[in-house]
Write an enzyme that holds these catalytic residues in place. Structure first.
Site, mmCIF file in Angstrom:
data_model
loop_
_atom_site.group_PDB
_atom_site.id
_atom_site.type_symbol
_atom_site.label_atom_id
_atom_site.label_comp_id
_atom_site.label_asym_id
_atom_site.label_seq_id
_atom_site.Cartn_x
_atom_site.Cartn_y
_atom_site.Cartn_z
ATOM 1 N N ASN A 49 0.830 -1.215 0.000
ATOM 2 C CA ASN A 49 0.000 0.000 0.000
ATOM 3 C C ASN A 49 0.859 1.257 0.000
ATOM 4 O O ASN A 49 0.567 2.232 -0.705
ATOM 5 C CB ASN A 49 -0.920 0.013 1.216
ATOM 6 C CG ASN A 49 -2.054 -0.995 1.119
ATOM 7 O OD1 ASN A 49 -2.211 -1.657 0.094
ATOM 8 N ND2 ASN A 49 -2.829 -1.117 2.173
ATOM 9 N N TYR A 98 -12.289 -10.099 -0.970
ATOM 10 C CA TYR A 98 -13.009 -8.831 -0.856
ATOM 11 C C TYR A 98 -14.466 -9.111 -0.515
ATOM 12 O O TYR A 98 -15.046 -10.081 -0.982
ATOM 13 C CB TYR A 98 -12.995 -8.062 -2.191
ATOM 14 C CG TYR A 98 -11.667 -7.587 -2.694
ATOM 15 C CD1 TYR A 98 -10.462 -7.965 -2.103
ATOM 16 C CD2 TYR A 98 -11.599 -6.737 -3.795
ATOM 17 C CE1 TYR A 98 -9.256 -7.517 -2.595
ATOM 18 C CE2 TYR A 98 -10.390 -6.280 -4.298
ATOM 19 C CZ TYR A 98 -9.219 -6.681 -3.695
ATOM 20 O OH TYR A 98 -8.022 -6.242 -4.180
ATOM 21 N N HIS A 123 -15.976 1.445 -15.297
ATOM 22 C CA HIS A 123 -15.791 0.807 -13.992
ATOM 23 C C HIS A 123 -17.021 -0.009 -13.594
ATOM 24 O O HIS A 123 -17.009 -0.693 -12.573
ATOM 25 C CB HIS A 123 -15.509 1.900 -12.951
ATOM 26 C CG HIS A 123 -14.969 1.402 -11.658
ATOM 27 N ND1 HIS A 123 -15.680 1.465 -10.474
ATOM 28 C CD2 HIS A 123 -13.791 0.819 -11.349
ATOM 29 C CE1 HIS A 123 -14.958 0.963 -9.499
ATOM 30 N NE2 HIS A 123 -13.802 0.564 -9.998
ATOM 31 N N ARG A 140 -10.727 -5.777 -13.920
ATOM 32 C CA ARG A 140 -9.538 -6.486 -13.452
ATOM 33 C C ARG A 140 -9.883 -7.975 -13.396
ATOM 34 O O ARG A 140 -10.471 -8.431 -12.418
ATOM 35 C CB ARG A 140 -9.121 -6.022 -12.054
ATOM 36 C CG ARG A 140 -8.776 -4.539 -11.927
ATOM 37 C CD ARG A 140 -8.314 -4.217 -10.511
ATOM 38 N NE ARG A 140 -8.277 -2.798 -10.250
ATOM 39 C CZ ARG A 140 -7.235 -2.005 -10.509
ATOM 40 N NH1 ARG A 140 -6.161 -2.505 -11.072
ATOM 41 N NH2 ARG A 140 -7.273 -0.710 -10.219
ATOM 42 N N ARG A 178 -5.561 0.798 -13.255
ATOM 43 C CA ARG A 178 -4.187 1.057 -12.832
ATOM 44 C C ARG A 178 -3.480 -0.206 -12.338
ATOM 45 O O ARG A 178 -4.007 -0.954 -11.523
ATOM 46 C CB ARG A 178 -4.174 2.119 -11.726
ATOM 47 C CG ARG A 178 -2.761 2.514 -11.297
ATOM 48 C CD ARG A 178 -2.828 3.537 -10.193
ATOM 49 N NE ARG A 178 -3.285 4.833 -10.682
ATOM 50 C CZ ARG A 178 -3.942 5.726 -9.946
ATOM 51 N NH1 ARG A 178 -4.263 5.438 -8.696
ATOM 52 N NH2 ARG A 178 -4.303 6.882 -10.462
ATOM 53 N N HIS A 227 -15.288 -3.979 0.499
ATOM 54 C CA HIS A 227 -15.366 -3.422 -0.847
ATOM 55 C C HIS A 227 -16.798 -3.129 -1.281
ATOM 56 O O HIS A 227 -17.021 -2.570 -2.350
ATOM 57 C CB HIS A 227 -14.702 -4.416 -1.821
ATOM 58 C CG HIS A 227 -14.319 -3.831 -3.137
ATOM 59 N ND1 HIS A 227 -14.980 -4.132 -4.313
ATOM 60 C CD2 HIS A 227 -13.333 -2.962 -3.477
ATOM 61 C CE1 HIS A 227 -14.414 -3.481 -5.303
ATOM 62 N NE2 HIS A 227 -13.415 -2.758 -4.836
ATOM 63 N N ARG A 255 -14.240 2.502 4.170
ATOM 64 C CA ARG A 255 -13.069 1.656 4.368
ATOM 65 C C ARG A 255 -11.785 2.475 4.487
ATOM 66 O O ARG A 255 -10.991 2.272 5.394
ATOM 67 C CB ARG A 255 -12.913 0.675 3.206
ATOM 68 C CG ARG A 255 -11.769 -0.319 3.429
ATOM 69 C CD ARG A 255 -11.482 -1.123 2.185
ATOM 70 N NE ARG A 255 -10.661 -0.379 1.242
ATOM 71 C CZ ARG A 255 -10.707 -0.523 -0.071
ATOM 72 N NH1 ARG A 255 -11.579 -1.361 -0.598
ATOM 73 N NH2 ARG A 255 -9.927 0.183 -0.858
#
Length: 688
Positions: free
Chosen positions: A54, A473, A440, A380, A410, A597, A569
């Site tokens: 992170n 998640y 998205h 993803r 990304r 998530h 979160r």
């Protein structure tokens, strides 16, 4: 003490928190998990490594962006009033303290605890004669052939080093083969080499014994410089700007992205990590080479590439207890998912409930002769994912397969290009989405001939189509045959693949068109309901809250007396508990075994609750610069389930929850006199 309400306008900086510092706060909460004795030992180590990853991304993107603002002369402050230079100074102070603490946790707590379980990372002075001999042989056969030592002199300038790569700077005495006096050299460690090497069982006294690549190279570094003496070898790593800018007018977005991927490896330096025993004159030399100030220097007591520390040990007792996700009963009793959906919507709560039904729906569609077309967004997924393989099979089986792939997700750009190529080769239609707007949204549409009619079946989700992430998640997925919902999905696909005006939707909200104004409208309705004496409450669960107009709407709701509970979160730029402005707003964050998530929006609506799930966070980019979906939960049973187990349970968590204070700090919730309540654990017990 907070200031009186009358001293605040809703634009007052005192009401907002800095986005970058809020990201750091979340990472501090992740780091705290490494100290939590309720987590199994190896999981605590994993949290430490997650913190490293992170922090890497934080420097690559957020710090790099701030440094660019300063270099370009941008001095505008955000809603919180802090200038980029001020934020960078605070980041440096916070990160230096955090990194020092991280290595203290590693060296003082985790490594001794692992050693007690006979899991060791051996230092050079701990090697036995047999181990030293094995390491010498390993170095000569596996390491030395792929190393390229680079002497530093006028004809050999400092090399261009890859982002986050492990490197060594070596101080030397003596002359090389050409009679040149050498004092410094750099040895890059190829990424093909493992950073941690497990020693064979026959030379250890049981357990899992390892040596670090850095120790192996350090021990034998002189062999890279025949006739010279290495009197110092120090590991270092540079972090670079990894944000990419792609020309949206490029004729071929995939080709443009591939070109940019190389530049990501060699962007401007933003951080230097060096072993803490490195002499100061060498540190200063490295800082000059990378054009960095002392604030960007991090001296560490351990591996500089901590994120690649090995933690995949087969020690079940030291890991989270395995679980088996549940499959909804209606699917267990039905011959096909299409048959099950004829009975009504199916709500899936991952990872407590299996992601397999989503894959199964696609697999059944790929083989079903009655299925004519499959459309799906991919953000993803990965080229080897089961979903991508099933879509490729469907295309080869003659189905009309359309994949809307967001290449610009990304750090997954290269993977997404592979996915696009694989599907195109199978005969699928691949679309890259809309120029200027990342796609998205998470949605699938299947068109099936049933008698003389064409039926549509859909899936909408809050998370990516990635089976691995679905076990790590928390996310919601909705399988549906609702005609209006499926028609809306169809219209959004039309917008993504074709051209024309925005199409009117009956059930779904979508960014960048209707989502933001509708959210504002529903907040205003709660204010009106409260003023009319009707039940009014707002509960929002998202990953991040940064969009200013929505934050100000929530403040107005708080001032009107509406209770606003935010379960965020990571990033939250709204400051709760300010008297007369946000004193009816609470902010909490859940950090535990699974990455939270889900995006859920609850509006009490005078007693007729509205519940939405969404792919979108409450951020500017999600609401204005992305294609997002937000879908209502129409089934009252599913709606109650989300309220009870997706919201209220999280508001009652007193084990893994952190509550934000009016000063912006976070305090971990404790059970006190109440029974311990962990939302994630309760969900595991109930559904898996």
């Amino acid at each position: 003490m907070t200031e009186p309400a009358e001293s605040f306008e809703l634009t007052s900086p005192e009401l907002y928190l800095n986005r970058e510092l809020s990201i750091l706060d979340f990472n501090m909460r992740v780091l705290e998990q490494a100290t939590d004795p309720s987590h199994p030992l190896i999981e605590r180590l994993n949290f430490l490594l997650i913190f490293s990853r992170n922090l890497d991304e934080f420097f690559e993107i957020r710090v790099a962006g701030l440094l660019q603002q300063v270099s370009f002369g941008h001095i505008r402050s955000g809603p919180d009033g802090l200038l980029p230079q001020e934020v960078l100074k605070l980041i440096s102070e916070i990160c230096h303290a955090a990194v020092e603490r991280q290595y203290r946790i590693l060296n003082d707590d985790l490594l001794p605890a692992l050693a007690a379980e006979n899991i060791r990372y051996l230092r050079r002075d701990e090697w036995t004669d047999k181990q030293s001999a094995w390491v010498r042989k390993y170095f000569k056969e596996q390491v030395m052939p792929v190393l390229t030592p680079i002497g530093l002199d006028p004809s050999h300038p400092f090399p261009r080093l890859v982002n986050k790569s492990l490197n060594f700077i070596v101080s030397l005495d003596g002359k090389d083969a050409f009679g040149r006096q050498m004092s410094l050299a750099v040895v890059p460690a190829p990424r093909s080499l493992p950073r941690v090497v497990r020693l064979p069982d026959n030379i250890v006294d049981g357990g899992d014994q390892h040596v670090m690549l850095s120790s192996i190279i350090h021990e034998h570094v002189s062999e890279l410089f025949p006739g010279m003496t290495a009197n110092g070898c120090f590991q270092f790593r540079v972090t670079r700007n990894a944000d990419m800018t792609v020309d949206e007018d490029a004729e071929d977005l995939a080709s443009a992205l591939q070109g940019e991927l190389l530049s990501r490896r060699y962007g401007a330096a933003v951080r230097l990590e060096v072993a803490d025993n490195c002499p100061r004159h060498i540190i200063d030399y490295l800082l000059r080479q990378f054009g960095l100030s002392n604030e960007a220097l991090y001296q560490v007591n351990g591996p500089v590439n901590l994120s690649r520390l090995l933690s995949d040990f087969d020690r079940p007792r030291l890991r989270f207890k395995p679980f088996r996700p549940r499959t909804p009963e209606v699917l267990q009793k039905s011959e096909s998912i299409f048959e099950a959906l004829a009975q009504g919507d199916i709500l899936l709560h991952h990872p407590f409930e299996s992601f397999a039904p989503v894959v199964d729906m696609l697999r059944q569609a790929a083989r079903d002769p009655s299925v004519l077309a499959i459309k799906q967004t991919l953000y993803r997924s990965g080229p080897e994912s089961e979903i991508v393989n099933v879509l490729a099979d469907a295309a080869r089986n003659g189905k009309e397969v359309t994949a809307v792939i967001e290449l610009r997700a990304r750090f997954d750009e290269a993977s997404n290009i592979e996915v696009a190529n694989k599907l195109q080769q199978a005969g699928a239609i691949v679309v890259y989405g809309i120029v200027g707007y990342k796609t998205h949204a998470k949605m699938i549409l299947i068109v099936r001939r049933e008698g003389r009619k064409l039926m549509r079946y859909g899936h909408l989700g809050t998370g990516n189509y990635h089976a691995g992430n679905a076990r790590l998640y928390t996310d919601y997925g909705l399988l549906t045959a609702n005609p209006e919902v499926c028609e809306d999905i169809h219209k959004i696909f039309q917008e993504l693949t074709g051209m024309g005006k925005v199409l009117r939707l009956k059930q779904l909200l979508h960014a960048p068109f209707t989502l933001h104004p509708k959210l504002l409208s529903m907040i205003e309705q709660e204010i009106s309901n409260k003023q009319a004496g009707l039940p009014a409450r707002i509960i929002i669960k998202v990953n991040a809250l940064t969009e200013k107009v929505l934050m100000q709407a929530l403040m107005r709701a708080s001032q009107a007396g509406v209770q606003v509970d935010l379960i965020i979160r990571s990033v939250c730029c709204l400051r709760p508990g300010v008297a007369g402005v946000t004193d009816n707003i609470t902010v909490r964050s859940i950090v535990g075994r699974f990455l939270e998530h889900t995006r859920v929006f609850y509006f009490e609506n005078g007693g007729e609750a509205l519940v939405f799930c969404s792919s979108a966070d409450w951020m500017d980019r999600n609401l204005y610069q992305r294609v997002e979906t937000c879908f209502p939960i129409l089934d009252p049973v599913h709606r109650k389930r989300i309220i009870d187990y997706g919201l209220m349970l999280y508001l009652n968590d007193n084990t893994q929850a952190w509550d934000m204070q009016p000063d912006g700090s976070w305090v971990r919730a404790t059970p006190g006199d109440d029974s311990p309540c962990s939302a994630q654990q309760k969900l595991l017990e109930k559904f898996s």
